[in-house]
Motif scaffolding. Structure first.
Motif, mmCIF file in Angstrom:
data_model
loop_
_atom_site.group_PDB
_atom_site.id
_atom_site.type_symbol
_atom_site.label_atom_id
_atom_site.label_comp_id
_atom_site.label_asym_id
_atom_site.label_seq_id
_atom_site.Cartn_x
_atom_site.Cartn_y
_atom_site.Cartn_z
ATOM 1 N N ALA A 1 0.845 -1.192 0.000
ATOM 2 C CA ALA A 1 0.000 0.000 0.000
ATOM 3 C C ALA A 1 0.876 1.237 0.000
ATOM 4 O O ALA A 1 2.010 1.198 0.475
ATOM 5 C CB ALA A 1 -0.905 0.017 1.224
ATOM 6 N N ARG A 2 0.332 2.303 -0.541
ATOM 7 C CA ARG A 2 1.002 3.604 -0.483
ATOM 8 C C ARG A 2 -0.089 4.660 -0.418
ATOM 9 O O ARG A 2 -1.033 4.627 -1.204
ATOM 10 C CB ARG A 2 1.881 3.824 -1.710
ATOM 11 N N LYS A 3 0.038 5.585 0.555
ATOM 12 C CA LYS A 3 -0.959 6.648 0.626
ATOM 13 C C LYS A 3 -0.411 7.856 1.360
ATOM 14 O O LYS A 3 0.510 7.755 2.162
ATOM 15 C CB LYS A 3 -2.254 6.165 1.251
ATOM 16 N N ASN A 4 -1.017 8.997 1.052
ATOM 17 C CA ASN A 4 -0.657 10.246 1.696
ATOM 18 C C ASN A 4 -1.606 10.453 2.864
ATOM 19 O O ASN A 4 -2.809 10.587 2.669
ATOM 20 C CB ASN A 4 -0.760 11.402 0.691
ATOM 21 N N LEU A 5 -1.058 10.457 4.074
ATOM 22 C CA LEU A 5 -1.870 10.694 5.259
ATOM 23 C C LEU A 5 -2.120 12.180 5.467
ATOM 24 O O LEU A 5 -3.041 12.559 6.174
ATOM 25 C CB LEU A 5 -1.199 10.108 6.498
ATOM 26 N N GLY A 6 -1.246 13.016 4.881
ATOM 27 C CA GLY A 6 -1.398 14.457 4.986
ATOM 28 C C GLY A 6 -0.989 15.005 6.334
ATOM 29 O O GLY A 6 -0.291 14.369 7.105
ATOM 30 N N ALA A 7 -1.453 16.242 6.583
ATOM 31 C CA ALA A 7 -1.133 16.947 7.820
ATOM 32 C C ALA A 7 -2.404 17.112 8.632
ATOM 33 O O ALA A 7 -3.499 16.816 8.159
ATOM 34 C CB ALA A 7 -0.529 18.309 7.485
ATOM 35 N N GLY A 8 -2.245 17.593 9.849
ATOM 36 C CA GLY A 8 -3.404 17.885 10.677
ATOM 37 C C GLY A 8 -3.233 17.408 12.097
ATOM 38 O O GLY A 8 -2.283 16.690 12.418
ATOM 39 N N PRO A 9 -4.168 17.793 12.963
ATOM 40 C CA PRO A 9 -4.040 17.471 14.382
ATOM 41 C C PRO A 9 -4.050 15.974 14.686
ATOM 42 O O PRO A 9 -3.404 15.542 15.635
ATOM 43 C CB PRO A 9 -5.235 18.167 15.042
ATOM 44 N N ALA A 10 -4.758 15.181 13.915
ATOM 45 C CA ALA A 10 -4.774 13.737 14.194
ATOM 46 C C ALA A 10 -3.368 13.154 14.067
ATOM 47 O O ALA A 10 -2.885 12.467 14.978
ATOM 48 C CB ALA A 10 -5.749 13.014 13.255
#
Length: 159
Positions: free
Chosen positions: A39-48
């Motif tokens: 798998a490959r994915k962008n989790l991104g940014a943010g408080p979580a």
């Protein structure tokens, strides 16, 4: 003797390694080590994500690669924060970690990882049981131990 405390741990899920480039890491783990990209994915940014990893400004892209035998390595490339560092401890430094893999041909494995820019940390050693062992370190400081396990002789060979 005290009884061990019952642990809520069920099993190992994966081992995580932070890398500077997912593309380069995937090329090594899949192309050299023979793992499969799961798998490959962008989790991104943010408080979580900041709360999970404890890093303000964490912006993460991940890839999961699966080893022969099923163990997964989670490769994490942090796009942020911008002040991240490359950590390159020696094996004796507190906080250092390594992964260990059994290999069928230690010399071939060493040739392949050295071609990919990893370096031996010494000379392969043979234990009293016949297992050959060595550590290698990657360009970003990750350490892998390779073990070519001794094969027990068959009853006919032992005589």
């Amino acid at each position: 003797m005290t009884q061990p405390q019952k642990s809520p741990v069920l099993r190992t899920i994966h081992t995580g390694l932070t890398v500077s480039s997912l593309d380069h890491a995937i090329a090594f783990w899949c192309g050299v080590m023979g793992f499969e990209l799961s798998a490959r994915k962008n989790l991104g940014a943010g408080p979580a994500n900041e709360n999970i990893v404890g890093v303000v400004g964490a912006d993460i892209e991940i890839a999961l690669v699966t080893a022969p035998g099923g163990h997964q390595i989670e490769l994490l490339e942090y796009k942020g924060p911008v002040d991240r560092k490359v950590y390159q401890p020696r094996s004796c430094d507190v906080g250092s970690a390594h992964l260990t893999f059994a290999v069928s041909d230690l010399d071939l494995m060493l040739k392949q990882v050295e071609t990919a820019g990893w370096m031996r940390l010494g000379i392969p050693q043979t234990t009293p049981t016949g297992t050959r062992v060595i550590y290698v370190r990657g360009p970003e400081g990750h350490t892998i131990e390779f073990m070519q396990l001794a094969v027990a002789p068959t009853p006919a060979e032992a005589t």
